[in-house]
Design an enzyme around this catalytic site. Structure first.
Site, short mmCIF file in Angstrom:
data_model
loop_
_atom_site.label_atom_id
_atom_site.label_comp_id
_atom_site.label_asym_id
_atom_site.label_seq_id
_atom_site.Cartn_x
_atom_site.Cartn_y
_atom_site.Cartn_z
N GLU A 70 72.58 78.54 89.15
CA GLU A 70 73.21 79.36 88.26
C GLU A 70 74.54 78.60 88.06
O GLU A 70 74.90 77.93 88.84
CB GLU A 70 73.52 80.66 88.97
N ASN B 251 73.77 86.82 87.82
CA ASN B 251 74.93 87.38 86.94
C ASN B 251 75.54 86.81 85.98
O ASN B 251 75.69 87.50 84.81
CB ASN B 251 76.07 87.98 88.04
N ASN C 235 68.63 89.73 84.14
CA ASN C 235 69.04 89.59 85.48
C ASN C 235 69.46 90.91 86.32
O ASN C 235 70.53 91.58 85.53
CB ASN C 235 70.05 88.55 85.96
N GLU C 236 69.03 91.47 87.11
CA GLU C 236 69.38 92.59 87.97
C GLU C 236 70.13 93.58 86.99
O GLU C 236 71.27 93.81 87.22
CB GLU C 236 70.55 92.00 89.06
N TYR D 84 69.18 89.68 100.01
CA TYR D 84 69.69 88.85 100.60
C TYR D 84 69.99 89.23 102.10
O TYR D 84 70.29 90.64 102.24
CB TYR D 84 71.15 88.41 99.93
N GLU E 44 65.00 85.92 93.87
CA GLU E 44 66.31 85.36 94.62
C GLU E 44 66.25 85.91 95.97
O GLU E 44 65.98 87.30 96.26
CB GLU E 44 67.45 86.22 94.13
N GLN F 114 70.51 79.94 96.51
CA GLN F 114 70.38 79.04 95.41
C GLN F 114 69.84 77.61 95.85
O GLN F 114 69.46 77.43 96.89
CB GLN F 114 71.66 79.07 94.41
O1 AHR Z 1 72.80 84.51 93.57
C1 AHR Z 1 73.97 85.11 93.64
C2 AHR Z 1 73.99 86.34 92.82
O2 AHR Z 1 73.31 87.36 93.55
C3 AHR Z 1 73.30 86.24 91.68
O3 AHR Z 1 73.97 85.99 90.41
C4 AHR Z 1 72.76 87.56 91.31
O4 AHR Z 1 71.74 87.96 90.86
C5 AHR Z 1 72.69 88.14 92.67
O5 AHR Z 1 73.46 89.44 92.87
#
Ligand code: AHR
Length: 504
Positions: free
Chosen positions: A26, A71, A171-172, A243, A291, A353
């Site tokens: 990103e 994001n 995205n999201e 995450y 992700e 990432q």
């Molecule tokens: O990977 C970091 C961020 O985590 C990304 O930009 C977003 O898609 C997610 O919230």
């Protein structure tokens, strides 16, 4: 502790889609600037790409790299990032409150992908932009010539189309933090229209609709249902993100979190099946888990992304630079095992990432690039986890954690190589102290020898690799596991990660 494992030659889960070993890059922090690109660096090539980073990336054999966000993409105008560099505008990036110089854009990323031996997975902005810009980017990337956008690409130096096959529709979009966040219905409608437009251009494109940002989102799993009810037949994947954190330093609980990952995939698979049935559709939608990673070392418990320094409106500040430890090797190993076991539903997965930002590769500006601890389980899965995911039956002691009950101490995935000459077992012993005595029955395989046993273990859960000490956590030759009468047996130490490759 004893663990009985059974893998039978005739029972496979699925042929693994190699793209479950993909990654994500990103425009965020030092991922691009100072990560893949640093013109003044001693290893930089004529394009300004860091050669040391390219070497580490190539060694991972990554099928797809998702780009440019995240994001970031929801307020990004891709048109800012093409053409002569001195004419490209500097913009404020509202996602991370930094400044984007646009020195790197679509054409440079495509060039980097070629050098990295990987393929692009492009995301379009469905936040502050929409149908027109997405279709223009598609035409810019994939049309051979003779139209406004394709001719502009040619003028910018790329005579051949890039042939990008996989596209993320935003995205999201479930996240209130997303620029121009939408409700599931609003997003589903837009995703459907954009998907229809993109597929009119090329019906073979593979399109990813946004699913949930994580399984604790208040809208989960209704989000997936509502979105898919709007766009099911025009998309090929629904994306999931997650995450993991261990703020409480509760290792057993942390390592149990991949059980929730399995449940998350199972639930969304059920939602996909529900919508498919409701629509009487013959079309299949799979999961793009685009992700996933451990993310908390650089983050406050309230979830804010501040690393303590003021990132506001700086260019490429060092943010989200998690330094991974040995404990994270175990979690990442279990996560990859989960993707292998769920490879019937998960067809794409991207570690998030790739460089500097919550990443397996770290760099110093002007200095070295090195492998974080998590580089290794990711690399071994990518190299040796291709082929058929085999059914694995496990009988071993379990424990109850805060997040889940009956968590097996042994986490295992088995993969038969495409040439059917090697069977690889990926194993993690979650137990803090006790060794697991394994007995693996390989019925029908005709196992001849253990070709390789790699292991990662460390008495210090918090051990890290840093610029100065790059080799504190490294793989070593595994010991104490052998093959007898076609069965694999031996001891896996408490808290250890293993790759056992058996010639068959
Ligand atoms: O990977 C970091 C961020 O985590 C990304 O930009 C977003 O898609 C997610 O919230």
């Amino acid at each position: 502790m004893k663990a009985r494992v059974s893998v039978h030659r005739d029972f496979k889960i699925s042929t693994i889609d190699d793209r479950i070993y993909s990654a994500f890059l990103e425009h965020l922090g030092r991922a691009v600037y100072g990560g893949i690109y640093e013109p003044g660096h001693p290893t930089a090539d004529a394009d300004g790409f860091r050669g040391d980073v390219l070497d580490l990336v190539r060694d991972l054999n990554i099928p797809l790299v998702r780009y440019p966000g995240g994001n970031f993409v929801s307020n990004y105008d891709w048109m800012d990032g093409i053409g002569p560099r001195d004419k490209r505008p500097t913009r404020l990036d509202l996602a991370w409150r930094t400044t984007e110089t646009n020195e790197i854009g679509t054409d440079e990323f495509m060039r980097w992908c070629r050098k990295a031996n990987t393929e692009p997975m492009m995301a379009v902005n469905l936040g502050t932009k929409g149908f027109t810009e997405a279709l223009a980017l598609l035409e810019y990337c994939n049309h051979k010539g003779g139209s406004y956008w394709s001719d502009l690409r040619r003028k910018n130096g790329a005579s051949h189309p890039y042939g990008v096959k996989v596209w993320c529709l935003g995205n999201e979009m479930d996240g209130p933090w997303q620029m121009n966040h939408r409700t599931a219905y609003e997003y589903g409608r837009i995703a459907n229209e954009v998907a229809r437009g993109m597929k009119t251009f090329d019906a073979s494109l593979q399109l990813v609709a946004c699913g949930s940002s994580h399984a604790n989102m208040p809208t989960y799993p209704d989000w997936e249902r509502e979105v898919l009810e709007e766009c099911y037949d025009n998309v090929d994947y629904i994306s999931l993100h997650t995450y993991w954190q261990n703020y409480e330093s509760d290792s057993l609980n942390f390592l149990a979190k991949t059980v929730l990952l399995d449940r998350y995939i199972g639930t969304v698979s059920g939602v996909i099946d529900y919508v498919k049935a409701k629509r009487r559709s013959r079309h299949d939608v799979h999961i793009s888990f685009d992700e996933w990673n451990v993310w908390y070392h650089s983050r406050k418990p309230d979830g804010s992304n501040d690393d303590g320094k003021d990132a506001f409106w700086r260019t490429a500040p060092p943010i989200l630079e998690d330094v991974y430890n040995f404990e994270d090797v175990l979690l990442v190993g279990c996560a990859l095992n989960t993707f292998i076991r769920r490879s019937d539903r998960v067809r794409v997965a991207c570690i998030a990432q790739l460089v500097n930002v919550i990443a397996p590769i770290m760099t110093e500006n002007g200095g070295p690039a090195w492998k974080q601890t998590t580089y290794y389980p990711y690399q071994f899965a990518s190299l040796y986890g291709r082929g058929d995911a085999m059914n694995v039956a496990v009988d071993c002691p379990t424990y109850d954690a805060k997040v889940a009950d009956d968590v097996p101490y042994l986490d295992v995935a088995a993969v038969r190589a495409p040439d059917a000459r090697m069977l690889t077992l990926f194993m993690v012993n979650r137990h803090p102290t006790e060794a697991l005595s394994i007995d693996v029955d390989l019925a029908g395989f005709d196992a001849t020898e253990i070709a390789q046993h790699i292991s990662i273990a460390n008495s210090d859960l918090g051990a890290t690799n840093t610029a100065k000490h790059q080799n504190r956590v490294v793989p070593t030759k595994g010991q104490g596991v052998g093959l007898r009468d076609g069965r694999v047996g031996g001891q896996l130490a408490g808290r250890s990660y293993h790759v056992i490759r058996i010639r068959i």
